[in-house]
Write an enzyme that holds these catalytic residues in place. Sequence first.
Site, PDB file in Angstrom:
ATOM      1  N   ASP A  18      -3.799 -19.583  -2.466  1.00 20.53           N
ATOM      2  CA  ASP A  18      -4.746 -18.925  -3.365  1.00 20.53           C
ATOM      3  C   ASP A  18      -5.682 -19.985  -3.960  1.00 20.53           C
ATOM      4  O   ASP A  18      -5.257 -21.075  -4.331  1.00 20.53           O
ATOM      5  CB  ASP A  18      -3.984 -18.198  -4.479  1.00 20.53           C
ATOM      6  CG  ASP A  18      -4.856 -17.186  -5.198  1.00 20.53           C
ATOM      7  OD1 ASP A  18      -4.616 -15.978  -5.038  1.00 20.53           O
ATOM      8  OD2 ASP A  18      -5.795 -17.604  -5.923  1.00 20.53           O
ATOM      9  N   ILE A  19      -6.956 -19.649  -4.057  1.00 16.03           N
ATOM     10  CA  ILE A  19      -7.961 -20.591  -4.552  1.00 16.03           C
ATOM     11  C   ILE A  19      -7.797 -20.854  -6.055  1.00 16.03           C
ATOM     12  O   ILE A  19      -8.252 -21.879  -6.560  1.00 16.03           O
ATOM     13  CB  ILE A  19      -9.379 -20.049  -4.234  1.00 16.03           C
ATOM     14  CG1 ILE A  19     -10.394 -21.166  -4.145  1.00 16.03           C
ATOM     15  CG2 ILE A  19      -9.808 -18.958  -5.214  1.00 16.03           C
ATOM     16  CD1 ILE A  19     -11.721 -20.744  -3.536  1.00 16.03           C
ATOM     17  N   ASN A  24      -0.768  -6.388  -5.890  1.00 15.39           N
ATOM     18  CA  ASN A  24      -1.579  -5.688  -6.883  1.00 15.39           C
ATOM     19  C   ASN A  24      -2.297  -4.548  -6.173  1.00 15.39           C
ATOM     20  O   ASN A  24      -2.918  -4.760  -5.126  1.00 15.39           O
ATOM     21  CB  ASN A  24      -2.602  -6.642  -7.514  1.00 15.39           C
ATOM     22  CG  ASN A  24      -1.940  -7.720  -8.346  1.00 15.39           C
ATOM     23  OD1 ASN A  24      -0.903  -7.482  -8.964  1.00 15.39           O
ATOM     24  ND2 ASN A  24      -2.523  -8.901  -8.369  1.00 15.39           N
ATOM     25  N   GLY A  26      -5.148  -5.181 -11.391  1.00 19.73           N
ATOM     26  CA  GLY A  26      -5.616  -6.541 -11.114  1.00 19.73           C
ATOM     27  C   GLY A  26      -6.051  -6.801  -9.690  1.00 19.73           C
ATOM     28  O   GLY A  26      -6.347  -7.941  -9.344  1.00 19.73           O
ATOM     29  N   GLN A  27      -6.086  -5.754  -8.855  1.00 22.50           N
ATOM     30  CA  GLN A  27      -6.566  -5.998  -7.484  1.00 22.50           C
ATOM     31  C   GLN A  27      -8.065  -6.245  -7.509  1.00 22.50           C
ATOM     32  O   GLN A  27      -8.823  -5.435  -8.057  1.00 22.50           O
ATOM     33  CB  GLN A  27      -6.237  -4.815  -6.558  1.00 22.50           C
ATOM     34  CG  GLN A  27      -6.546  -5.128  -5.097  1.00 22.50           C
ATOM     35  CD  GLN A  27      -6.177  -3.995  -4.132  1.00 22.50           C
ATOM     36  OE1 GLN A  27      -5.745  -2.924  -4.550  1.00 22.50           O
ATOM     37  NE2 GLN A  27      -6.362  -4.237  -2.848  1.00 22.50           N
ATOM     38  N   HIS A  75      -2.976  -7.669   0.649  1.00 22.56           N
ATOM     39  CA  HIS A  75      -2.448  -9.036   0.625  1.00 22.56           C
ATOM     40  C   HIS A  75      -1.223  -9.102  -0.262  1.00 22.56           C
ATOM     41  O   HIS A  75      -1.180  -8.481  -1.316  1.00 22.56           O
ATOM     42  CB  HIS A  75      -3.499 -10.040   0.135  1.00 22.56           C
ATOM     43  CG  HIS A  75      -4.122  -9.689  -1.180  1.00 22.56           C
ATOM     44  ND1 HIS A  75      -5.133  -8.764  -1.297  1.00 22.56           N
ATOM     45  CD2 HIS A  75      -3.868 -10.118  -2.432  1.00 22.56           C
ATOM     46  CE1 HIS A  75      -5.486  -8.646  -2.563  1.00 22.56           C
ATOM     47  NE2 HIS A  75      -4.727  -9.444  -3.277  1.00 22.56           N
ATOM     48  N   HIS A 129       0.910 -11.580  -2.625  1.00 24.12           N
ATOM     49  CA  HIS A 129       0.992 -12.858  -3.321  1.00 24.12           C
ATOM     50  C   HIS A 129       2.438 -13.342  -3.226  1.00 24.12           C
ATOM     51  O   HIS A 129       3.359 -12.573  -3.520  1.00 24.12           O
ATOM     52  CB  HIS A 129       0.678 -12.697  -4.816  1.00 24.12           C
ATOM     53  CG  HIS A 129      -0.700 -12.253  -5.145  1.00 24.12           C
ATOM     54  ND1 HIS A 129      -1.670 -13.112  -5.609  1.00 24.12           N
ATOM     55  CD2 HIS A 129      -1.275 -11.029  -5.113  1.00 24.12           C
ATOM     56  CE1 HIS A 129      -2.788 -12.435  -5.854  1.00 24.12           C
ATOM     57  NE2 HIS A 129      -2.578 -11.169  -5.569  1.00 24.12           N
TER      58      HIS A 129
HETATM   59  P1  5GP Z   1      -5.922  -9.710  -6.232  1.00 20.58           P
HETATM   60  O1  5GP Z   1      -6.523 -10.009  -7.577  1.00 20.58           O
HETATM   61  O2  5GP Z   1      -6.826  -8.797  -5.419  1.00 20.58           O
HETATM   62  O3  5GP Z   1      -4.499  -9.238  -6.272  1.00 20.58           O
HETATM   63  O4  5GP Z   1      -5.829 -11.107  -5.477  1.00 20.58           O
HETATM   64  C1  5GP Z   1      -6.935 -11.733  -4.919  1.00 20.58           C
HETATM   65  C2  5GP Z   1      -6.635 -13.212  -4.944  1.00 20.58           C
HETATM   66  O5  5GP Z   1      -7.532 -13.837  -4.066  1.00 20.58           O
HETATM   67  C3  5GP Z   1      -6.805 -13.863  -6.302  1.00 20.58           C
HETATM   68  O6  5GP Z   1      -5.566 -14.441  -6.724  1.00 20.58           O
HETATM   69  C4  5GP Z   1      -7.886 -14.913  -6.071  1.00 20.58           C
HETATM   70  O7  5GP Z   1      -7.655 -16.114  -6.763  1.00 20.58           O
HETATM   71  C5  5GP Z   1      -7.842 -15.107  -4.580  1.00 20.58           C
HETATM   72  N1  5GP Z   1      -9.121 -15.484  -3.993  1.00 20.58           N
HETATM   73  C6  5GP Z   1     -10.343 -14.960  -4.271  1.00 20.58           C
HETATM   74  N2  5GP Z   1     -11.291 -15.525  -3.506  1.00 20.58           N
HETATM   75  C7  5GP Z   1     -10.645 -16.433  -2.725  1.00 20.58           C
HETATM   76  C8  5GP Z   1     -11.099 -17.345  -1.719  1.00 20.58           C
HETATM   77  O8  5GP Z   1     -12.272 -17.433  -1.372  1.00 20.58           O
HETATM   78  N3  5GP Z   1     -10.154 -18.146  -1.150  1.00 20.58           N
HETATM   79  C9  5GP Z   1      -8.836 -18.080  -1.487  1.00 20.58           C
HETATM   80  N4  5GP Z   1      -7.997 -18.901  -0.868  1.00 20.58           N
HETATM   81  N5  5GP Z   1      -8.377 -17.221  -2.431  1.00 20.58           N
HETATM   82  C10 5GP Z   1      -9.265 -16.408  -3.031  1.00 20.58           C
END
Ligand code: 5GP
Length: 119
Positions: A35-36, A92, A98-99, A105, A107
């Site tokens: 994760d970034i 999520n 929080g998605q 995906h 985590h």
């Molecule tokens: P969500 O919030 O949808 O459950 O998770 C999305 C995740 O993707 C977040 O934890 C966010 O930090 C990660 N993310 C968003 N953009 C990027 C990216 O460009 N590269 C990587 N490696 N992770 C990303």
Amino acid sequence: MAGEPQTDCLFCKIAAGEVPADVLRETETTVAFRDINPQAPTHVLVIPKAHYRDAAALAAAEPALTADILREAGEVAAEEKVVGTGYRIVFNTGSGAGQTVFHAHAHVLGGRGLNWPPG
Ligand code: 5GP
Ligand code: ZN
């Protein structure tokens, strides 16, 4: 068609290698990358290469691919050496939870204490 790549989807682009990512593992059907914006010492995302908006849509359409994600999450945890201390697999689902990226995906979080219930 279900599962087809979406041109405007960040994780489809990562799956296709069009956007760089710190990839730990790749299989025929999945990619695991860091994760970034990590929320724990181990914070890895496991995605299907096929596009589904969330885990429930993925499971409804492709049960075997859903199992691939969970198996890969376990492999990531083993490689990251967090099995002994415990880790969490989180999907999520929906913006209220929080998605932010609407490509399914998991985590994989570990390497620190994890509160229950999660916030
Ligand atoms: P969500 O919030 O949808 O459950 O998770 C999305 C995740 O993707 C977040 O934890 C966010 O930090 C990660 N993310 C968003 N953009 C990027 C990216 O460009 N590269 C990587 N490696 N992770 C990303
Ligand atoms: Zn996608």
